[in-house]
Design a protein around this motif. Sequence first.
Motif, PDB file in Angstrom:
ATOM      1  N   LEU A  59       0.735  -1.201   0.032  1.00 51.99           N
ATOM      2  CA  LEU A  59      -0.047  -0.066  -0.059  1.00 51.99           C
ATOM      3  C   LEU A  59       0.843   1.183   0.025  1.00 51.99           C
ATOM      4  CD1 LEU A  59      -2.825  -0.992   2.580  1.00 51.99           C
ATOM      5  CD2 LEU A  59      -2.924  -0.823   0.130  1.00 51.99           C
ATOM      6  N   GLU A  60       2.032   1.146   0.746  1.00 55.92           N
ATOM      7  CA  GLU A  60       2.768   2.476   0.776  1.00 55.92           C
ATOM      8  C   GLU A  60       4.209   2.396   0.869  1.00 55.92           C
ATOM      9  OE1 GLU A  60       1.795   4.639   4.233  1.00 55.92           O
ATOM     10  OE2 GLU A  60       2.441   3.148   5.625  1.00 55.92           O
ATOM     11  N   GLY A  61       4.620   1.029   0.339  1.00 54.31           N
ATOM     12  CA  GLY A  61       6.165   0.763   0.283  1.00 54.31           C
ATOM     13  C   GLY A  61       6.539   0.292   1.558  1.00 54.31           C
ATOM     14  N   HIS A  81      -6.094  10.564  11.632  1.00 57.06           N
ATOM     15  CA  HIS A  81      -6.544  10.670   9.931  1.00 57.06           C
ATOM     16  C   HIS A  81      -5.865   9.676   9.225  1.00 57.06           C
ATOM     17  CE1 HIS A  81      -9.060  11.987   6.829  1.00 57.06           C
ATOM     18  NE2 HIS A  81      -7.747  12.377   6.028  1.00 57.06           N
ATOM     19  N   ASP A  82      -4.782  10.097   8.958  1.00 56.19           N
ATOM     20  CA  ASP A  82      -3.851   9.261   7.948  1.00 56.19           C
ATOM     21  C   ASP A  82      -3.684   7.783   8.464  1.00 56.19           C
ATOM     22  OD1 ASP A  82      -3.279  11.849   6.897  1.00 56.19           O
ATOM     23  OD2 ASP A  82      -1.531  11.856   7.623  1.00 56.19           O
ATOM     24  N   ASP A  83      -3.762   7.570   9.702  1.00 59.38           N
ATOM     25  CA  ASP A  83      -3.557   6.067   9.957  1.00 59.38           C
ATOM     26  C   ASP A  83      -5.080   5.335   9.604  1.00 59.38           C
ATOM     27  OD1 ASP A  83      -1.003   6.252  10.924  1.00 59.38           O
ATOM     28  OD2 ASP A  83      -1.543   6.608  13.064  1.00 59.38           O
ATOM     29  N   PHE A 106      -5.487   2.005   7.243  1.00 56.78           N
ATOM     30  CA  PHE A 106      -6.203   1.042   8.040  1.00 56.78           C
ATOM     31  C   PHE A 106      -7.495   0.559   6.995  1.00 56.78           C
ATOM     32  CE2 PHE A 106     -10.057  -0.286  10.565  1.00 56.78           C
ATOM     33  CZ  PHE A 106      -9.433  -1.559  11.335  1.00 56.78           C
ATOM     34  N   GLU A 107      -8.354   1.692   6.448  1.00 58.92           N
ATOM     35  CA  GLU A 107      -9.423   1.343   5.534  1.00 58.92           C
ATOM     36  C   GLU A 107      -8.849   0.761   4.362  1.00 58.92           C
ATOM     37  OE1 GLU A 107     -12.537   1.328   5.877  1.00 58.92           O
ATOM     38  OE2 GLU A 107     -12.361   2.335   8.025  1.00 58.92           O
ATOM     39  N   ARG A 108      -7.526   1.296   3.665  1.00 62.76           N
ATOM     40  CA  ARG A 108      -7.172   0.627   2.520  1.00 62.76           C
ATOM     41  C   ARG A 108      -6.554  -0.955   2.750  1.00 62.76           C
ATOM     42  NH1 ARG A 108      -2.510   4.443   1.167  1.00 62.76           N
ATOM     43  NH2 ARG A 108      -2.147   2.949  -0.537  1.00 62.76           N
ATOM     44  N   LEU A 153      -7.082  -6.686   1.994  1.00 65.29           N
ATOM     45  CA  LEU A 153      -7.364  -8.071   2.701  1.00 65.29           C
ATOM     46  C   LEU A 153      -8.689  -8.785   2.060  1.00 65.29           C
ATOM     47  CD1 LEU A 153      -4.761  -7.592   4.158  1.00 65.29           C
ATOM     48  CD2 LEU A 153      -5.821  -8.528   5.987  1.00 65.29           C
ATOM     49  N   GLU A 154      -9.569  -7.910   2.142  1.00 63.60           N
ATOM     50  CA  GLU A 154     -10.896  -8.316   1.630  1.00 63.60           C
ATOM     51  C   GLU A 154     -10.665  -8.943   0.087  1.00 63.60           C
ATOM     52  OE1 GLU A 154     -15.455  -6.639   1.391  1.00 63.60           O
ATOM     53  OE2 GLU A 154     -14.092  -5.436   2.451  1.00 63.60           O
TER      54      GLU A 154
END
Length: 976
Positions: free
Chosen positions: A129-131, A155-157, A161-163, A168-169
């Motif tokens: 997701l972000e390296g 907010h960023d975390d 977390f949502e991504r 995984l889903e």
Amino acid sequence: MMSSPTHRLLSPSPSQREAIEAPPQSQLVMAGPGAGKTFCLIERIHYLIESLHFDPARICAFTFTNKAAGEIASRLECRLGDARAEQVKRGTIHAFCAELLREAGEAVGVQKGFGIADDKYQLAALGRLEGKRRWHRTKLTQFSAHRLRGTPLRHDDHALFERYQKLLEKRNVLDFDSLVINAVKLLNTEAAGSALRGRWDVVLVDEFQDLNPVQYELITRLSLDHQHVFAVGDDDQSIYSWAGADPTLFTRFSNEFSLSRASYLGENHRCPREVFAFAQKLVSINPRQFENRTVPQAERDSGFNTRAFSFDGEDSEEAWLVGDVRSDQARSSHPWGKVAILYRTHETGNRLETAFINAGIPCRLSTGRALADDPVVSYVIAVIRMILHPFDDLYQRAYLEKVLPQGLLDDASARADRTAHSLWIQLRQIAAELPLKDETARQIKRALADATNLRTIGTQHASIATLVTELLSRRVGKLKSALDDHSDEISDPAELRDVVALAARLEQARAKGETVWVESMGGMEIPLMRMLGETRIAVSPVDGCQSALDVIIGRGETKSVGLPLGIFKALQLIETRGSHDSFSDFCAVDLETTDRDTSSAEIVEIAAVRVRNGEIVDEYHRLVKPTVAIAVAATATHGYSDADVAGKPSFTEVWPSFREFCGDDIIVAHNGFAFDFPILKRMTAQIGASFDLALYDSLPLARDLITTSCKLVDLCRSFDVEAGTSHHALDDTKALAKVLRALVKTRQSRLRKTSLTEMLGHLGVALALDQKSEPTEEEALFRNITVPFALGHYSRALDYYEQESKSDEKLPTVDEVIETLGGAARMLAIRKSKSAEERYPLVVGRLRRLISEIDGATLDEQLAIFLERVTLSQFEGQEHDEARVHLATLHSTKGLEFSRVYIVGVEDGQMPGIPRNRNIDQGEVEEARRLLYVGMTRTIDRLVMTRVETRNNNPTGGHRFFDEMGLTVSTLLPTE
């Protein structure tokens, strides 16, 4: 003077009996260390079944580890018998949740066939997701706290977390937290939840203090209808806050289930009075969940004083520890395994391990016993995940990490991050940029071809046992079997008549459940009987033989290679018997093309031969008219010109008949993934046809088995196969069919010759005890090969021989065996090396035992069960080794006990772990008290604690906890 604990009771104490025989309603049992809580839980199950007539199949018992579940099972079998004990549902919460979701997870949106993400997969997902980021492990801990305790995320975390959850889903993978969260959702559904809850009449929970709030909700939902929960725990031993454990759940449980009071187990059957008094004094400073609690009492004195020592630095501390452990053992003669060195950080353990090894004291660094952590098993796991999830690029990368150098993967990953192309494509590009014969290019091509081959190999096995046997016959990731390098010098068991005859007798005895009787042979029979027993053959000394018809093994067996090696080879033959010929039926194919560029070349000749039971039964051959001219160099290779194919059908016309000829067979081509298959895929795509063939490239198999040239024409020469006209497709397919059969036979021979490496230690001891004056050439080879495994750091062979031989003074002593194997100095040198290959046999033994317990109708089901068990095995406890000093973190020792306990690093910098110039978090200090309390109460006889003034060249602060206990600290100088 040593004394023995008295906690293994034949009958319950008064406080235990009160808990065990309480009415059938919810109950909270507060059980401190050494109070016999597992005994109490098992006796409660027994009481429910025997006295209150509960149906065993309607009892569900949760444990913190599978090891604890196994202990409950074995004790219940003694009390109830196998049949009824087996009906009681028992295991970890995560395993229970996985089982529920596999059965009915679709009711809450969990797809069938989901995978379980271990820590490495979760970190890889964040990396995608972000390296890669060094703080990702911390992020995962924050995600858990958010889901399990409701801790808010920045907010960023939260966006990350949502991504992470969506990733995984999309891949149909659940992490450990999601297993429990979704199981709770499932139990909350009206239809499925009600049916699942209705299966149980009582739920029992061990280690209640380790529950997090979501796990607690699972327990409450599961017991919603019957309201009967028997919870056993100790809030003073709650030490897993980082995993969500919350000691306030004790009072929540008490309130929600309307409990008037908790039951207390009032005795400590493990610790000496003084040790327990100091430990209680320390932990009583913390706030307690219940005001009027019963303080358990220790029952005995050990004759040792609890001591605390301070040193100037780590070197002095280590030197004193080594000396004290050695001199104490010399005085009392207790086994090394009765000693534990405990600490808070792995760094401390690594230093101490080196100090003890250099001092010649046998030790075991216990960093956890998760099977999946071992390189050999992680390779097998990576392969199986590729077979089950062939298009998951995170699993692809995990596999490639096992077979390619890290620097090469990092380079390819960096390229992938800069482009829209996958790691797979970038590796192909790197290989294409390198000279054809460059070793790195060869590594990449082989790894990618192997990865694709593995998917096809997986379809050829009916059981996980035969699949894993085949995998282990090859190079295992970056490791290899100790027998691989010598496979050309080792005889094939199947070619030795006396070995084949012995294998048949042993296999028949095992099938019929008959005992194999082994003659006395000066101690050699001890490791031989162990080898037989490890392959599930009932074995006994010949003295008890009852009938002349029984199988008796004596010195006269297997004269071709000697008895020890003969038994070893017979067992190899038995254990590999189920490995079937995975290439008796297939189609071999070959192409000739307009040029060698796979991105543009077109087919001018295509051929295939169908093989059944190893024999060619049909053939297919067509010349094809391409849409481009045939290159001059191509004509020089295969002989076909534009004129030769001018009137031939196009590929569009040829493809349907070729596809029909191939049917559902595996399609084999030599160097297929680099040449034939890419061209076929591209050309079928161009005509709008689907390419749905199962593909296999024979080149990687050849390279695994043959050290010389693996060109098809050279392989024909090696195996005495008629090559026909080289670069004519039909002749090449006929040659390939025969070469592949020869390769498969070679592989099966090597599989037989290199299997059962887990027995090399016992074989080494047997060979050392063999009295033959002139060993055969192969016996001499095996004596040399097996020495590191008999003497090695991870071997149990010498320990087993010592234990079994000590009752007979006529047998050689273990020291004499060591001398025959090369002496104590050689043993010390081998144990210092700690090579990965030495661990290979040990872990293969564990792997085989796990596989033998797996049932499933299809291979996919067996593979899924295997992956689930090894993934969840990270929740296992520590394994206790009686022959080695136990080095372990304080967090990993719950459930264990030792005669001697040394706790290292009881200083403010480590316990409570408060660095200088940082505000003290009271919750951290309270948990650190509980952690030290857990460590102290592992003690049966003697407790010693140490601290230093400086660690890692940094001041450590004071000794807050010693002061709180009122324990005097003695300062020792380096010379003391």
